[in-house]
Design a protein around this motif. Structure first.
Motif, PDB file in Angstrom:
ATOM      1  N   UNK A  30       0.824  -1.212   0.000  1.00 53.77           N
ATOM      2  CA  UNK A  30       0.000   0.000   0.000  1.00 53.77           C
ATOM      3  C   UNK A  30       0.858   1.262   0.000  1.00 53.77           C
ATOM      4  N   UNK A  31       1.912   1.274   0.815  1.00 57.52           N
ATOM      5  CA  UNK A  31       2.800   2.441   0.863  1.00 57.52           C
ATOM      6  C   UNK A  31       3.558   2.584  -0.453  1.00 57.52           C
TER       7      UNK A  31
ATOM      8  N   UNK B 180       4.459   5.677  -5.309  1.00 60.63           N
ATOM      9  CA  UNK B 180       4.515   5.657  -6.774  1.00 60.63           C
ATOM     10  C   UNK B 180       3.674   6.794  -7.355  1.00 60.63           C
ATOM     11  N   UNK B 181       2.552   7.086  -6.702  1.00 62.50           N
ATOM     12  CA  UNK B 181       1.679   8.175  -7.149  1.00 62.50           C
ATOM     13  C   UNK B 181       2.210   9.550  -6.761  1.00 62.50           C
TER      14      UNK B 181
ATOM     15  N   UNK C 281      14.032   4.288  -8.185  1.00 66.80           N
ATOM     16  CA  UNK C 281      13.681   3.145  -7.324  1.00 66.80           C
ATOM     17  C   UNK C 281      14.399   3.166  -5.979  1.00 66.80           C
ATOM     18  N   UNK C 282      15.712   3.432  -6.001  1.00 67.12           N
ATOM     19  CA  UNK C 282      16.470   3.410  -4.757  1.00 67.12           C
ATOM     20  C   UNK C 282      15.966   4.414  -3.746  1.00 67.12           C
ATOM     21  N   UNK C 283      15.655   5.625  -4.215  1.00 70.24           N
ATOM     22  CA  UNK C 283      15.143   6.658  -3.317  1.00 70.24           C
ATOM     23  C   UNK C 283      13.754   6.296  -2.800  1.00 70.24           C
ATOM     24  N   UNK C 284      12.919   5.724  -3.675  1.00 67.26           N
ATOM     25  CA  UNK C 284      11.592   5.296  -3.238  1.00 67.26           C
ATOM     26  C   UNK C 284      11.702   4.228  -2.141  1.00 67.26           C
ATOM     27  N   UNK C 285      12.662   3.321  -2.281  1.00 61.22           N
ATOM     28  CA  UNK C 285      12.859   2.276  -1.271  1.00 61.22           C
ATOM     29  C   UNK C 285      13.249   2.879   0.069  1.00 61.22           C
ATOM     30  N   UNK C 286      14.093   3.926   0.036  1.00 64.31           N
ATOM     31  CA  UNK C 286      14.517   4.555   1.283  1.00 64.31           C
ATOM     32  C   UNK C 286      13.372   5.317   1.936  1.00 64.31           C
ATOM     33  N   UNK C 287      12.560   6.001   1.123  1.00 64.46           N
ATOM     34  CA  UNK C 287      11.401   6.706   1.683  1.00 64.46           C
ATOM     35  C   UNK C 287      10.449   5.697   2.317  1.00 64.46           C
ATOM     36  N   UNK C 288      10.195   4.610   1.607  1.00 64.46           N
ATOM     37  CA  UNK C 288       9.286   3.582   2.137  1.00 64.46           C
ATOM     38  C   UNK C 288       9.819   3.015   3.449  1.00 64.46           C
ATOM     39  N   UNK C 289      11.131   2.770   3.514  1.00 62.19           N
ATOM     40  CA  UNK C 289      11.722   2.232   4.742  1.00 62.19           C
ATOM     41  C   UNK C 289      11.482   3.167   5.920  1.00 62.19           C
ATOM     42  N   UNK C 290      11.542   4.471   5.668  1.00 68.46           N
ATOM     43  CA  UNK C 290      11.299   5.439   6.741  1.00 68.46           C
ATOM     44  C   UNK C 290       9.828   5.495   7.132  1.00 68.46           C
TER      45      UNK C 290
END
Length: 232
Positions: A50-51, A56-57, A64-73
């Motif tokens: 969901x996150x 993505x929106x 991708x790498x930055x999105x993964x880090x944001x999601x991790x936070x």
């Protein structure tokens, strides 16, 4: 259903067709064998999906790498603990006497796990769309920004990126053992990299903390192997 759970159900904006799922999502293993850990396991995956869709929106320009880090936070314990506090979950948890005396209703790891369990409960009760809608409501007050990608990487995220950069599969985490009394447990977690067959263990006060410790040990092992590898 107790008045506390009825009030929580209203705050969640999800009327449960099966109220037992709501009760289980708030039941610690110190209270009953019918506890939230399986729901937490399921909710963790639903939350990440969901996150991911939300990011993505909202952050469509990030790689991708930055999105993964944001999601991790966004899915880390601290963030989930803040969400749990906003929902007033402390008053709804069902804990054993020992866990109550040790302040379990205020422990960040328990409250964060309960948030994931609630998401898993909604998924089982009504499917992905209501669970996805719940996640979006829970994160409505959380700032989503590209700057979150600059925050320090946790070991699980760093290991994931290390493997992805080498076109390798994501690591597999497995709880090997749960140690200690119900009100003061530690989790022994194994992290395995399938391509190399390497495994490392880590211990933490929650499943999530154990996974981070195992990932940190695996990173140390992989970096040491890289350093010792002869130059091509």
């Amino acid at each position: 259903m107790s008045p506390e759970l009825l009030a929580l159900q209203k705050r969640l904006l999800h009327p449960f067709a099966n109220p037992k799922l709501l009760e289980r999502a708030l039941t610690h293993r110190s209270f009953s064998s019918d506890h939230y850990e399986r729901l937490e396991f399921l909710g963790d995956s639903v939350l990440n999906l969901a996150v991911s869709g939300l990011l993505f929106e909202r952050l469509s320009q990030l790689p991708e790498g930055d999105l993964s880090r944001v999601r991790a936070n966004l899915v880390k314990q601290d963030t989930l603990f803040q969400i749990a506090t906003g929902l007033g979950l402390s008053n709804c948890l069902r804990l054993g006497d020992g866990e109550k005396r040790s302040g379990g209703h205020k422990r960040p790891s328990i409250l964060a796990d309960a948030v994931e369990a609630l998401i898993g409960a909604v998924y089982l009760d009504a499917g992905f769309e209501p669970a996805n809608a719940l996640v979006r409501r829970l994160y409505a007050g959380v700032e989503l920004s590209a700057q979150m990608s600059a925050m320090g990487k946790d070991p699980k995220t760093e290991l994931q990126e290390w493997l992805q950069a080498r076109k390798m599969k994501l690591p597999v985490y497995r709880v090997v053992a749960t140690l200690g009394e119900a009100h003061k447990q530690t989790f022994d977690v194994e992290c395995t990299v399938q391509e190399t067959g390497d495994s490392e263990r880590g211990i933490g006060a929650s499943r999530r903390a154990g996974e981070q410790a195992a990932a940190a040990a695996m990173l140390q092992r992989l970096h040491k192997a890289d350093t010792g590898r002869p130059a091509a």
